[in-house]
Design an enzyme around this catalytic site. Structure first.
Site, PDB file in Angstrom:
ATOM      1  N   GLU A   1       7.650  -6.861   1.552  1.00 48.34           N
ATOM      2  CA  GLU A   1       6.375  -6.900   2.282  1.00 48.34           C
ATOM      3  C   GLU A   1       5.601  -8.174   1.944  1.00 48.34           C
ATOM      4  O   GLU A   1       4.978  -8.785   2.810  1.00 48.34           O
ATOM      5  CB  GLU A   1       5.519  -5.667   1.922  1.00 48.34           C
TER       6      GLU A   1
ATOM      7  N   SER B   1     -10.201   5.503  -4.840  1.00 48.43           N
ATOM      8  CA  SER B   1     -11.127   6.630  -5.008  1.00 48.43           C
ATOM      9  C   SER B   1     -10.633   7.654  -6.035  1.00 48.43           C
ATOM     10  O   SER B   1     -11.416   8.168  -6.830  1.00 48.43           O
ATOM     11  CB  SER B   1     -11.367   7.300  -3.654  1.00 48.43           C
TER      12      SER B   1
ATOM     13  N   TYR C   1     -15.094   1.046  -6.940  1.00 46.42           N
ATOM     14  CA  TYR C   1     -16.373   1.730  -6.730  1.00 46.42           C
ATOM     15  C   TYR C   1     -17.265   1.576  -7.957  1.00 46.42           C
ATOM     16  O   TYR C   1     -18.450   1.876  -7.912  1.00 46.42           O
ATOM     17  CB  TYR C   1     -16.109   3.213  -6.409  1.00 46.42           C
TER      18      TYR C   1
ATOM     19  N   ARG D   1     -10.659  10.077   1.681  1.00 43.61           N
ATOM     20  CA  ARG D   1     -10.510  10.798   2.955  1.00 43.61           C
ATOM     21  C   ARG D   1     -11.576  11.895   3.080  1.00 43.61           C
ATOM     22  O   ARG D   1     -12.030  12.186   4.182  1.00 43.61           O
ATOM     23  CB  ARG D   1      -9.098  11.357   3.083  1.00 43.61           C
TER      24      ARG D   1
ATOM     25  N   LYS E   1      -2.178  -1.528  -3.861  1.00 42.21           N
ATOM     26  CA  LYS E   1      -3.021  -0.346  -3.817  1.00 42.21           C
ATOM     27  C   LYS E   1      -2.183   0.901  -3.949  1.00 42.21           C
ATOM     28  O   LYS E   1      -1.166   0.981  -3.244  1.00 42.21           O
ATOM     29  CB  LYS E   1      -3.764  -0.353  -2.479  1.00 42.21           C
TER      30      LYS E   1
ATOM     31  N   LYS F   1       0.857  -1.181   0.000  1.00 42.45           N
ATOM     32  CA  LYS F   1       0.000   0.000   0.000  1.00 42.45           C
ATOM     33  C   LYS F   1       0.889   1.224   0.000  1.00 42.45           C
ATOM     34  O   LYS F   1       1.696   1.423   0.913  1.00 42.45           O
ATOM     35  CB  LYS F   1      -0.909  -0.001   1.229  1.00 42.45           C
TER      36      LYS F   1
ATOM     37  N   LYS G   1       1.252   9.971   5.649  1.00 42.59           N
ATOM     38  CA  LYS G   1       1.357   8.604   6.171  1.00 42.59           C
ATOM     39  C   LYS G   1       2.646   7.919   5.699  1.00 42.59           C
ATOM     40  O   LYS G   1       2.724   6.696   5.612  1.00 42.59           O
ATOM     41  CB  LYS G   1       0.117   7.804   5.747  1.00 42.59           C
TER      42      LYS G   1
HETATM   43  N1  LIG Z   1      -6.571   2.745   6.074  1.00 41.68           N
HETATM   44  C1  LIG Z   1      -7.451   3.544   5.453  1.00 41.68           C
HETATM   45  C2  LIG Z   1      -7.757   3.314   4.014  1.00 41.68           C
HETATM   46  N2  LIG Z   1      -8.324   2.183   3.538  1.00 41.68           N
HETATM   47  C3  LIG Z   1      -8.559   2.397   2.185  1.00 41.68           C
HETATM   48  C4  LIG Z   1      -8.102   3.656   1.836  1.00 41.68           C
HETATM   49  C5  LIG Z   1      -8.160   4.353   0.510  1.00 41.68           C
HETATM   50  C6  LIG Z   1      -9.140   3.810  -0.472  1.00 41.68           C
HETATM   51  C7  LIG Z   1      -9.431   4.716  -1.612  1.00 41.68           C
HETATM   52  O1  LIG Z   1      -8.814   5.775  -1.819  1.00 41.68           O
HETATM   53  O2  LIG Z   1     -10.350   4.367  -2.367  1.00 41.68           O
HETATM   54  C8  LIG Z   1      -7.583   4.243   2.988  1.00 41.68           C
HETATM   55  C9  LIG Z   1      -7.066   5.628   3.009  1.00 41.68           C
HETATM   56  C10 LIG Z   1      -5.733   5.933   3.517  1.00 41.68           C
HETATM   57  O3  LIG Z   1      -4.876   5.072   3.679  1.00 41.68           O
HETATM   58  O4  LIG Z   1      -5.546   7.098   3.815  1.00 41.68           O
END
Ligand SMILES: NCc1[nH]cc(CCC(=O)O)c1CC(=O)O
Length: 404
Positions: free
Chosen positions: A311, A352, A391, A275, A326, A265, A295
Site C-alpha cells: 500500500e 478512539s 484525542y 463509530r 492506523k 489502515k 469493513k
Molecule cells: N473512514 C472513517 C474513519 N476515519 C477515522 C476513523 C477511526 C478513528 C478512531 O477510531 O479514532 C474511522 C472509522 C472507521 O474506519 O470505521
C-alpha cells in the site's frame, strides 16, 4: 548528588552484579596446570578476541588488551542523572507533532461522548472555535474534522459529503477565516454520510464498489479544498484513490492542497468509540439489500505486515504527501516499516479505542494518566512517526508545558 553513587566496589559487585563478580573471581582463582594465568584467560576464555586484539608492546605474548573481568559493561552509567539522561535522549515530542481530531455537529451545545470521557461532539461554531483556540494556545496548530451527520441527510451514495454548504465545508471556512495559519485536515470517506455506514458505496449484493466510490471521493476532496482545507486525508482504503484525488485537485487548481493518505489502515476493533461518536457503524442489512457488517473487504487484515508495504509503495507513487498508519500502538511495527521504506513524513493515528482504554484505566486509578499517555505518544514517535493524531493532543501539550 554524586555522593549517592559512591559505593565501595565490593558492595557494587555484590549488589548489582553478583553473578558477574562471582564469575570473574572464580576464573582468577581457577588454575589449569602448566599454563600461566594470563594465558589461561586468553586461550581458554577468549580465544577469538586474543587473535584480533592488538597487543601492548611490552605485554607478555597472549595477554589480552582488555581482560573482560576488568572492564565490566555498565549501561547504567548513562542513566545515572537527569542531565545525562536528557543529554542522550534519542526521541523528542512536542505539541507541533500533534494533530487534534475534533467531532462536530450542526448545533450549538457540546455533547459528551459516552465511550470517550473528556471528548465532546462540539457545536460547530463556538465549541469548535473554543477548542481550537485552546489547542493553539498550547502549540497544537493542526486539527482534523469529523462531522456527525443527521440521519435524514444520509443516503446510500452520500451526496452530503460534497455539499458546498455542508457542516464540514462551513466549519473549514469558519476556522480558516478566524485562524488563517491553522493547518486544517479533513477526512475523505463516505461513512459519516452514508446510510449504509460504509466508507464506499454498497451495491445491492453487498459489494463495496471501488471505482464508483473513488469518483465520489474526488468530488468530496475537491469540495473540501474549495472550502479552504489545507490537507485532505482519504481514510476509505479504496484502490487508486490517492492518485485520482491528486489529479482532481490539480485539475481544479488546488496544487497546494496536500494529501495525507491513510496508507495502512487496519480493520480494527479499536474504532468502536469513534463509530459511537458519529453513529457511523455499518448498518444492519435489509430485506432486498445486503450490507457487509464489517469493513474487511477494504481495510487491512491485522495479521498482515507485507501488505502495508505494498500500500505504501502505491500511495507514494500516486502522490501522497504524508502516509499514515492506523491504529497506533498495536501497529508500531508497521510505523517502523514505513519509516524505513520511505522518505515521506509518517503519521500515526492514536485512535478512539486507544484513548478509551487509557481513560478507563486512569478513571479507576489503575494508571497514572499523564505518564501513561506521554509514554504512549513518545513510543509512537520512537517507532518512526513524525505526526500523531490523538484525542489527547491538547491535554498532552498542557502536560508538556508542565501543567496538570
Ligand atoms: N473512514 C472513517 C474513519 N476515519 C477515522 C476513523 C477511526 C478513528 C478512531 O477510531 O479514532 C474511522 C472509522 C472507521 O474506519 O470505521
Amino acid at each position: 548528588m554524586h555522593g549517592s553513587f559512591i559505593v565501595s566496589s565490593g558492595t557494587l559487585k555484590r549488589c548489582l552484579a553478583p553473578n558477574f563478580a562471582d564469575a570473574a573471581s572464580t576464573s582468577r582463582r581457577r588454575s589449569v596446570r602448566g599454563i600461566p594465568r594470563a594465558q589461561q584467560v586468553a586461550e581458554i576464555e577468549r580465544p577469538a578476541l586474543q587473535q584480533s586484539t592488538p597487543k601492548k608492546a611490552n605485554a607478555p605474548p597472549g595477554t589480552p588488551l582488555v581482560p573482560p573481568q576488568d572492564l565490566p559493561s555498565r549501561p547504567r552509567r548513562n542513566r545515572r542523572s537527569p542531565s545525562i539522561r536528557e543529554a542522550i535522549s534519542e526521541t523528542t515530542i512536542s505539541p507541533a507533532n500533534l494533530i487534534l481530531p475534533v467531532f462536530i455537529h450542526d448545533g450549538e451545545q457540546n455533547i459528551p461522548i459516552g465511550s470517550m470521557p473528556g471528548v465532546d461532539r462540539l457545536g460547530w461554531r463556538h465549541g469548535l472555535l473554543d477548542s481550537v483556540a485552546e489547542a493553539r494556545s498550547y502549540g497544537v496548530n493542526s486539527v482534523v474534522l469529523f462531522p456527525k451527520t443527521p440521519e435524514e441527510l444520509k443516503t446510500p451514495t452520500a451526496e452530503e459529503a460534497f455539499n458546498a454548504d455542508g457542516l464540514v465545508q462551513r466549519s473549514i471556512r469558519l476556522l480558516k477565516d478566524r485562524y488563517p495559519d491553522l493547518e486544517v485536515y479533513t477526512d475523505v470517506a463516505l461513512d459519516p454520510y452514508n446510510s449504509d455506514g460504509h466508507d464506499g458505496i454498497v451495491r445491492d449484493d453487498g459489494v463495496v464498489m471501488n471505482d464508483e466510490t473513488v469518483e465520489f471521493l474526488c468530488r468530496q476532496a475537491v469540495s473540501q479544498a474549495r472550502a479552504g482545507a489545507d490537507c485532505v486525508s482519504p481514510s476509505d482504503m479504496m484502490d487508486g484513490r490517492v492518485g485520482a484525488i491528486r489529479r482532481a485537485l490539480d485539475r481544479e487548481g488546488f496544487t497546494n492542497v496536500s494529501i495525507m493518505a491513510y496508507t495502512a489502515k487496519y480493520a480494527s476493533a479499536y474504532y468502536g468509540p469513534f463509530r459511537d461518536a458519529l453513529a457511523s457503524a455499518p448498518k444492519a442489512g435489509q430485506e432486498n439489500r445486503i450490507i457487509p457488517k464489517d469493513k474487511k473487504t477494504y481495510q487491512q487484515d491485522p495479521a498482515n505486515y507485507r501488505e502495508a508495504l505494498r500500500e505504501a509503495r502505491l500511495d507514494e507513487a500516486e502522490g501522497a504527501d504524508i502516509m499514515m498508519v492506523k491504529p497506533g500502538l498495536p501497529y508500531l511495527d508497521i510505523i517502523r516499516l514505513l519509516r524505513d521504506n520511505s522518505t515521506l513524513p509518517i503519521a500515526a493515528y492514536h485512535v478512539s479505542g486507544e484513548y478509551a482504554m487509557l481513560k478507563a484505566a486512569a478513571e479507576r486509578g489503575w494508571l497514572n494518566e499523564r505518564d501513561a499517555v506521554l509514554e504512549a505518544l513518545l513510543s509512537l514517535r520512537r517507532a518512526g512517526s513524525d505526526l500523531i493524531l490523538t484525542y489527547y493532543a491538547t491535554q498532552a501539550a498542557k502536560w508538556m508545558a508542565g501543567e496538570h
